[in-house]
Design an enzyme around this catalytic site. Structure first.
Site, PDB file in Angstrom:
ATOM      1  N   LYS A  54       8.299   8.697   2.510  1.00 38.87           N
ATOM      2  CA  LYS A  54       7.208   8.886   1.545  1.00 38.87           C
ATOM      3  C   LYS A  54       6.069   9.694   2.171  1.00 38.87           C
ATOM      4  O   LYS A  54       5.547  10.637   1.567  1.00 38.87           O
ATOM      5  CB  LYS A  54       6.683   7.524   1.060  1.00 38.87           C
ATOM      6  CG  LYS A  54       7.657   6.830   0.114  1.00 38.87           C
ATOM      7  CD  LYS A  54       7.296   5.377  -0.161  1.00 38.87           C
ATOM      8  CE  LYS A  54       8.431   4.707  -0.926  1.00 38.87           C
ATOM      9  NZ  LYS A  54       8.264   3.265  -1.113  1.00 38.87           N
ATOM     10  N   GLN A  98       4.275  -1.210   0.692  1.00 37.87           N
ATOM     11  CA  GLN A  98       5.735  -1.253   0.831  1.00 37.87           C
ATOM     12  C   GLN A  98       6.222  -2.704   0.793  1.00 37.87           C
ATOM     13  O   GLN A  98       5.710  -3.556   1.507  1.00 37.87           O
ATOM     14  CB  GLN A  98       6.139  -0.586   2.163  1.00 37.87           C
ATOM     15  CG  GLN A  98       7.627  -0.453   2.356  1.00 37.87           C
ATOM     16  CD  GLN A  98       8.295   0.451   1.317  1.00 37.87           C
ATOM     17  OE1 GLN A  98       7.804   1.530   1.017  1.00 37.87           O
ATOM     18  NE2 GLN A  98       9.399   0.005   0.751  1.00 37.87           N
ATOM     19  N   ASP A 121       2.894   3.172  -8.179  1.00 34.09           N
ATOM     20  CA  ASP A 121       4.248   2.606  -8.277  1.00 34.09           C
ATOM     21  C   ASP A 121       4.552   2.171  -9.713  1.00 34.09           C
ATOM     22  O   ASP A 121       5.717   1.989 -10.071  1.00 34.09           O
ATOM     23  CB  ASP A 121       4.364   1.373  -7.359  1.00 34.09           C
ATOM     24  CG  ASP A 121       5.191   1.660  -6.113  1.00 34.09           C
ATOM     25  OD1 ASP A 121       6.007   2.594  -6.155  1.00 34.09           O
ATOM     26  OD2 ASP A 121       5.020   0.929  -5.119  1.00 34.09           O
TER      27      ASP A 121
END
Ligand code: NAD
Length: 303
Positions: A54, A98, A121
């Site tokens: 990412k 995460q 997200d």
């Protein structure tokens, strides 16, 4: 018949190019680039490799990227305070925590602490609610379903009036993509059936699908005879089915028997190289969207 392969790797390159141009335009207009913070707690090897990818993608796009690594021992309170710090930081437009988090931290509490305006997200209940309402209400779509929808439309598959069957009802894939495909609007307007472990005659439902989206996590679940000839098949499953003797790396397989299904389907995604690369790409797209929102709408709100 041999199905056309819908390559997530190729689509990723195309979309990242589009995003690069947007970032350049943003830099020119506002003197800023999208800001993304990736918070990693502990050193879980899979999480480290996801975060690394990412960060690399964000830096490749010219984002202002902060990788904030925290020790496994961080308290829930300290993590919540860290998130609040980034909620208040005007140079940060996207906050990514995460998962999974260590057992002593309540994951739900942490995800809900992210400002919905920076939840790139798309997991915050506010954003999921906006997704269900649809239309102009939508802010950030969850990344994997957004990637699936993008693959369907970019592959030229007609969605309006199409029978869509979604195998799986998880909060991160099955449920949201089923809602999204049934919405009014481009890339949607489909007639959707969502099937799961308690569904009777799973194969019968699948056989009706013009677009079959499979997110069950069961290797080889969907057999070629379950596929309507010419259908578009999106295989979301990522299953480790062994280890390569040559490379020592995991051998991945989807939920669909790819070789056999390719002889029946009209279009199909491979695993790996299908939905996987699209998920991070959509995270980047959400971050760019958030940056525009913060640099333009929010400023206007304040004026
Ligand atoms: P999950 O385990 O949370 O949900 C799986 C769903 O499939 C459940 O709703 C269950 O009812 C259904 N299911 C399971 N077995 C079934 C069966 N035999 N018949 C009918 N339905 C069945 O999983 P998830 O998080 O939605 O992920 C699904 C798969 O997609 C996994 O392989 C995961 O690794 C993969 N995935 C890939 C990406 C990506 O970026 N490519 C992202 C998320 C998930």
């Amino acid at each position: 018949m041999s199905a056309e392969i819908i390559s997530g790797t190729a689509m990723r390159a195309e979309i990242l190019d589009e995003l690069k141009q947007e970032v350049a335009a943003m830099q020119e207009k506002h003197g800023k680039t999208p800001g993304l913070v990736t918070i990693l707690v502990g050193e879980n090897p899979a999480s480290v490799s996801y975060v690394t990818l990412k960060v690399k993608t964000a830096l490749g796009l010219g984002f202002h990227e902060i990788q904030d690594n925290q020790p496994e021992s961080i308290s829930e309170q300290a993590l919540l305070e860290l998130i609040e710090k980034y909620n208040q930081d005007d140079d940060i437009h996207g906050i990514l925590v995460q998962l999974p988090l260590p057992d002593h931290i309540d994951e739900k509490k942490v995800l809900n602490a992210i400002s919905p305006d920076k939840d790139v997200d798309g997991f915050h209940p506010v954003n999921l609610g906006r997704m269900v309402i649809g239309g102009d209400e939508i802010r950030y779509l969850p990344c994997t379903p957004a990637g699936i929808q993008e693959m369907i439309t970019r592959s030229g598959t007609e969605t309006a009036g199409a029978e869509v069957v979604v195998v799986g009802r998880s909060n991160i894939v099955g449920k949201p993509i089923a809602v999204m495909m049934g919405q009014k609007g481009p890339g949607a307007n489909s007639t959707v059936t969502m099937v799961h472990t308690r569904t009777k005659d799973l194969d019968e439902h699948c056989r009706r699908a013009d677009i079959l989206i499979v997110a069950a996590g069961v290797p080889g679940l969907v057999k070629p005879e379950w596929i309507k000839p010419g259908a578009t098949v999106i295989d979301v499953g990522v299953n480790r089915v062994g280890v390569s003797e040559k490379t020592g790396r995991a051998i991945l397989s989807g939920d669909v028997d790819f070789e056999a299904a390719s002889k029946v389907a009209g279009k199909i995604t491979p695993v790996p190289g299908g939905v996987g690369p699209m998920t991070i790409t959509m995270l980047m797209k959400n971050t760019v969207k958030s940056a525009w929102f913060h640099l333009e709408n929010k400023q206007n709100d304040a004026a």
